[in-house]
Design an enzyme around this catalytic site. Structure first.
Site, PDB file in Angstrom:
ATOM      1  N   GLY A  36     -21.098  23.218  -4.083  1.00 16.51           N
ATOM      2  CA  GLY A  36     -20.427  24.367  -4.675  1.00 16.51           C
ATOM      3  C   GLY A  36     -21.235  24.962  -5.813  1.00 16.51           C
ATOM      4  O   GLY A  36     -20.681  25.314  -6.849  1.00 16.51           O
ATOM      5  N   HIS A  37     -22.549  25.047  -5.603  1.00 19.88           N
ATOM      6  CA  HIS A  37     -23.425  25.612  -6.624  1.00 19.88           C
ATOM      7  C   HIS A  37     -24.775  25.975  -6.010  1.00 19.88           C
ATOM      8  O   HIS A  37     -25.043  25.710  -4.849  1.00 19.88           O
ATOM      9  CB  HIS A  37     -23.629  24.619  -7.775  1.00 19.88           C
ATOM     10  CG  HIS A  37     -24.258  23.331  -7.363  1.00 19.88           C
ATOM     11  ND1 HIS A  37     -23.511  22.227  -7.022  1.00 19.88           N
ATOM     12  CD2 HIS A  37     -25.555  22.970  -7.215  1.00 19.88           C
ATOM     13  CE1 HIS A  37     -24.334  21.238  -6.692  1.00 19.88           C
ATOM     14  NE2 HIS A  37     -25.585  21.672  -6.796  1.00 19.88           N
ATOM     15  N   ARG A  38     -25.583  26.605  -6.830  1.00 16.75           N
ATOM     16  CA  ARG A  38     -26.998  26.844  -6.529  1.00 16.75           C
ATOM     17  C   ARG A  38     -27.753  26.533  -7.805  1.00 16.75           C
ATOM     18  O   ARG A  38     -27.161  26.045  -8.773  1.00 16.75           O
ATOM     19  CB  ARG A  38     -27.237  28.280  -6.038  1.00 16.75           C
ATOM     20  CG  ARG A  38     -26.759  29.367  -6.972  1.00 16.75           C
ATOM     21  CD  ARG A  38     -26.803  30.734  -6.281  1.00 16.75           C
ATOM     22  NE  ARG A  38     -26.004  31.702  -6.988  1.00 16.75           N
ATOM     23  CZ  ARG A  38     -26.480  32.649  -7.786  1.00 16.75           C
ATOM     24  NH1 ARG A  38     -27.791  32.784  -7.958  1.00 16.75           N
ATOM     25  NH2 ARG A  38     -25.682  33.487  -8.403  1.00 16.75           N
TER      26      ARG A  38
ATOM     27  N   HIS B 256     -24.710  26.225  -1.887  1.00 12.78           N
ATOM     28  CA  HIS B 256     -24.402  25.274  -0.823  1.00 12.78           C
ATOM     29  C   HIS B 256     -23.120  24.508  -1.113  1.00 12.78           C
ATOM     30  O   HIS B 256     -22.810  24.187  -2.260  1.00 12.78           O
ATOM     31  CB  HIS B 256     -25.576  24.311  -0.589  1.00 12.78           C
ATOM     32  CG  HIS B 256     -25.975  23.533  -1.809  1.00 12.78           C
ATOM     33  ND1 HIS B 256     -26.756  24.063  -2.812  1.00 12.78           N
ATOM     34  CD2 HIS B 256     -25.696  22.269  -2.184  1.00 12.78           C
ATOM     35  CE1 HIS B 256     -26.937  23.152  -3.754  1.00 12.78           C
ATOM     36  NE2 HIS B 256     -26.300  22.052  -3.397  1.00 12.78           N
TER      37      HIS B 256
END
Length: 123
Positions: free
Chosen positions: A44-46, A91
């Site tokens: 839940g991040h990049r 992602h």
């Protein structure tokens, strides 16, 4: 953009040997693994800088990526598959099998300021 590669694997009557030899396009500064995941999503991040390589060494999981242009779904269901994630790849890791072990190789040491938690508008 995220890219799935096949890792060189040797099989014979003694077992299977999978080798990460000159396939990771960055210097590995950190590795971690995720396991015993319930029905939760992970990721839940990049990132600003970090490149990653994800290998489900046991079981399976899915990774959905978005680079603000394209959304893709990758099924990591073999330790011979390696998903290369660029810093811009938002992602989310999901659908872990009960026996899943996801190994992640990273180009940087952990730095909380490298994480971007806001998704792209296209998700």
């Amino acid at each position: 953009m995220a890219n799935l590669i096949k890792i060189k694997t040797f099989k014979d009557s003694r077992g299977i040997l999978t080798v990460l030899d000159n396939v990771i396009p960055f210097e590995i500064k950190r590795l971690f693994y995720i396991y015993s995941v319930d029905n939760s999503d992970r990721g839940g991040h990049r990132h600003h800088k970090t490149y990653q390589a994800a290998i489900c060494i046991k079981g399976s999981c899915k990774i959905t990526t978005n680079n603000n242009k394209i959304t893709e779904l990758f099924d990591l269901n073999s330790p011979e598959k390696c998903l290369l994630l660029m810093p811009e790849d938002w992602h989310v890791i999901h659908n872990f099998s009960s026996d899943a072990i996801l190994l992640v190789l990273a180009s940087t040491v952990f730095d909380p300021t490298d994480y971007i938690y806001e998704p792209y508008d296209t998700l």
